[in-house]
Scaffold this motif. Sequence first.
Motif, PDB file in Angstrom:
ATOM      1  N   GLU A  97       0.831  -1.211   0.000  1.00 41.17           N
ATOM      2  CA  GLU A  97       0.000   0.000   0.000  1.00 41.17           C
ATOM      3  C   GLU A  97       0.861   1.254   0.000  1.00 41.17           C
ATOM      4  OE1 GLU A  97      -2.410  -3.232   2.086  1.00 41.17           O
ATOM      5  OE2 GLU A  97      -0.316  -2.557   2.026  1.00 41.17           O
ATOM      6  N   ASP A  98       1.993   1.213   0.708  1.00 35.23           N
ATOM      7  CA  ASP A  98       2.896   2.373   0.727  1.00 35.23           C
ATOM      8  C   ASP A  98       3.438   2.675  -0.672  1.00 35.23           C
ATOM      9  OD1 ASP A  98       2.539   2.578   3.438  1.00 35.23           O
ATOM     10  OD2 ASP A  98       4.457   1.674   3.976  1.00 35.23           O
ATOM     11  N   VAL A  99       3.752   1.624  -1.440  1.00 35.68           N
ATOM     12  CA  VAL A  99       4.254   1.814  -2.801  1.00 35.68           C
ATOM     13  C   VAL A  99       3.193   2.524  -3.644  1.00 35.68           C
ATOM     14  CG1 VAL A  99       5.019   0.657  -4.910  1.00 35.68           C
ATOM     15  CG2 VAL A  99       5.783  -0.182  -2.689  1.00 35.68           C
ATOM     16  N   ILE A 100       1.956   2.026  -3.585  1.00 33.58           N
ATOM     17  CA  ILE A 100       0.869   2.619  -4.371  1.00 33.58           C
ATOM     18  C   ILE A 100       0.636   4.067  -3.946  1.00 33.58           C
ATOM     19  CG2 ILE A 100      -1.612   2.474  -4.848  1.00 33.58           C
ATOM     20  CD1 ILE A 100      -1.327  -0.583  -4.515  1.00 33.58           C
ATOM     21  N   ASP A 101       0.629   4.318  -2.655  1.00 44.86           N
ATOM     22  CA  ASP A 101       0.390   5.676  -2.161  1.00 44.86           C
ATOM     23  C   ASP A 101       1.422   6.658  -2.693  1.00 44.86           C
ATOM     24  OD1 ASP A 101      -1.828   4.895  -0.773  1.00 44.86           O
ATOM     25  OD2 ASP A 101      -0.893   4.952   1.210  1.00 44.86           O
ATOM     26  N   ALA A 120       3.351   6.377  -5.403  1.00 40.32           N
ATOM     27  CA  ALA A 120       3.205   6.553  -6.846  1.00 40.32           C
ATOM     28  C   ALA A 120       2.053   7.505  -7.159  1.00 40.32           C
ATOM     29  CB  ALA A 120       2.988   5.209  -7.524  1.00 40.32           C
ATOM     30  N   VAL A 121       0.928   7.345  -6.479  1.00 39.87           N
ATOM     31  CA  VAL A 121      -0.238   8.207  -6.722  1.00 39.87           C
ATOM     32  C   VAL A 121       0.042   9.633  -6.257  1.00 39.87           C
ATOM     33  CG1 VAL A 121      -2.641   8.612  -6.034  1.00 39.87           C
ATOM     34  CG2 VAL A 121      -1.892   6.307  -6.675  1.00 39.87           C
ATOM     35  N   GLU A 122       0.733   9.767  -5.143  1.00 40.17           N
ATOM     36  CA  GLU A 122       1.057  11.099  -4.619  1.00 40.17           C
ATOM     37  C   GLU A 122       1.914  11.888  -5.608  1.00 40.17           C
ATOM     38  OE1 GLU A 122       4.031  12.610  -1.159  1.00 40.17           O
ATOM     39  OE2 GLU A 122       2.494  11.170  -0.532  1.00 40.17           O
ATOM     40  N   HIS A 163      11.751   6.381  -5.690  1.00 40.06           N
ATOM     41  CA  HIS A 163      12.119   7.785  -5.884  1.00 40.06           C
ATOM     42  C   HIS A 163      11.709   8.248  -7.279  1.00 40.06           C
ATOM     43  CE1 HIS A 163      16.251   7.086  -7.977  1.00 40.06           C
ATOM     44  NE2 HIS A 163      15.513   5.999  -8.087  1.00 40.06           N
ATOM     45  N   SER A 164      11.568   9.534  -7.381  1.00 43.45           N
ATOM     46  CA  SER A 164      11.231  10.162  -8.655  1.00 43.45           C
ATOM     47  C   SER A 164      12.241  11.256  -8.933  1.00 43.45           C
ATOM     48  CB  SER A 164       9.814  10.743  -8.602  1.00 43.45           C
ATOM     49  OG  SER A 164       9.505  11.422  -9.803  1.00 43.45           O
ATOM     50  N   VAL A 165      12.770  11.268 -10.149  1.00 39.58           N
ATOM     51  CA  VAL A 165      13.696  12.312 -10.564  1.00 39.58           C
ATOM     52  C   VAL A 165      13.125  12.983 -11.812  1.00 39.58           C
ATOM     53  CG1 VAL A 165      15.735  11.224  -9.576  1.00 39.58           C
ATOM     54  CG2 VAL A 165      15.031  10.634 -11.894  1.00 39.58           C
TER      55      VAL A 165
END
Length: 639
Positions: free
Chosen positions: A509-513, A515-517, A570-572
């Motif tokens: 659930e943390d992974v999905i949260d 990504a959506v955030e 992470h997102s870059v």
Amino acid sequence: MAIPSPHLHLRLRLRLLLLLLLVWYVAASHSSTLSNSSVNPFTAKAALIRYWNRKVPNNYPHPSFFVSKVSPLSALDSATFSSLAAAGDLSARLPALCSAGRLLCGNYSAPVDASLSKSTTPSAFSSYENSNFSNYGTGAGGGADSFASYSPDLNVPIDTFRRYSRDAAGHNDSFTSYAPDGNVVTANFTSYGSSATGGAGSFTSYDDSANVPDLRFTNYEANSNGRSQSFSSYSNEANSGSQSFAGYGKSGNGVPVSFTSYGNESNVIGSGFANYGENGNGATDSFTAYGGNGNVPENTFRSYGSGGNAGSDRFKSYRDQANVGDDSFTSYAKNANGGDAGFENYGKSFNEGSDTFKGYGEGTNPNHQISFKGYFGDNTTFKGYAKSGVSFKNYHNTTSSASLSVAGEKKAAPAANNRWAVESGKFFREKDLTKGTVMPMPDIRDRMPARSFLPRSIASRIPFSASEVQRAFGILPDTAMGKAVADTVAECNRPPSRGETKRCAASAEDVIDFAVEVLGNDVVVRSTESSGGSKGPILIGNVKGINGGKVTKSVSCHQSLFPYLVYYCHSVPKVRVYEADILDVKTKARINHGVAICHLDTSDWSANHGAFVALGGKPGEIEVCHWIFQGDMTWAVAD
């Protein structure tokens, strides 16, 4: 008191049954990738799919690679272990949780097997695992012990060889293919062979292909007399981890030790040699092809050979063709008498590392013969070394460069320099992702141990700190697993780099949260389909750019080593994401379906980054692409 009507009980049971059927129908109707008959609505998997559908309502299939990582715990088990976690008493039922939850657990303290203690019978130990050999072979006269294929393919092997062969005479030990393909390998060789006379010890193909080995040789062969020791193909192709040789051969007499092909092709292996051979007499050590082709090997030689007499050390082709790497020689051969050391073709790292020689050969005793012949390295510091007996012959030779040749219809562009310093195909240019290109594929296998997520109800109740996780799972801090937990927590707590958004996800659930955030709720998760094509040439088939091939945002998630699944997500900024069919070069048959990400802005990357070693260029000059490895994932907008 009125007695309830039996009809009331029947009606209540019928209502409960209808409610259960309704819940099952809703869960099954939302489970688009799984058949109705295969989903138990009360499992963590079904709960995750319902959560996913609420957070990401775009009706895209839930890929099996992600769903398969969800906890297999039943609703009852999840509730039970959640309560224990909340009370801080998870360790009371740890074996049951590890088994039912498919976690990475092990016997983190080595078991005591009374039948092995103080035994003097020469034996062959084949296919043994997780054993305590304390005091084994003490005082043995002659004979030999063979450890062949010991602890193979184990997740968390822990073996203890404390005081093994102590005071023995003419006793031989052979460790062949010891702990190969292990994951988190801890071995303790404290006072191994101490005060022994004669005999020999051999470690061949020890810890090959291990993931995070932690090996300790403390006071190994201290005070021994004429006992030879060899380490051949030791820790080759291992990943991360460390080896500690503290007080090795201390005060020994005539102890020859050879390290041949030690740590070759390993990734970030650290070796510490503290007080190695201290006060020894006539010690002979040879390091041949040590750390060759390694990635960032780090070796510390502190007080190595200090106070010794007529010691001889040879470092030949040491760290040859490695990527970066750092070596430190502090108080090396200090106050030794007649020290003889040769560094021949030392340090030919393709991406410059650093070497520090502090207090080398200093002291009142004379007769040192220390030579640096063909020593290569600009980033070397010599501070306080002996003013006589040290020669620098042909220091800083240059090396020739070569290029990788790949046969095929088209070829990925060769590197400008030093291509082989980084695994072939690990980094490539965006133009290489073109149909018909033949290029090398790195080893994209998922080398992490198989584990599942914990349900969020449990994971959220375990404080994300090294000490708390170690306590909950009974992990000793001074083991390979204990250090892996500490490293993961430290990396997760590291501040993000410029432009990076990061979070460590301890549940699905943390992974999905996350990504959506970052990306919104119209997202899809993708991963490379399998390990097909690894470590060989591949042919690029059809290529598709996500988001129409335009610059986009993505969230990439990489596994961390932990008792349960934890992803570093992470997102870059400024990336493009691609999907590509991967074909066999000869048959043109499809062998994999890969996902690749191209970083368009590399201006903040280190100039020593392996991508620039492999491809040439400098930070900000070129874009850099890489595959998403099996077991990792990237989230991007839906097409």
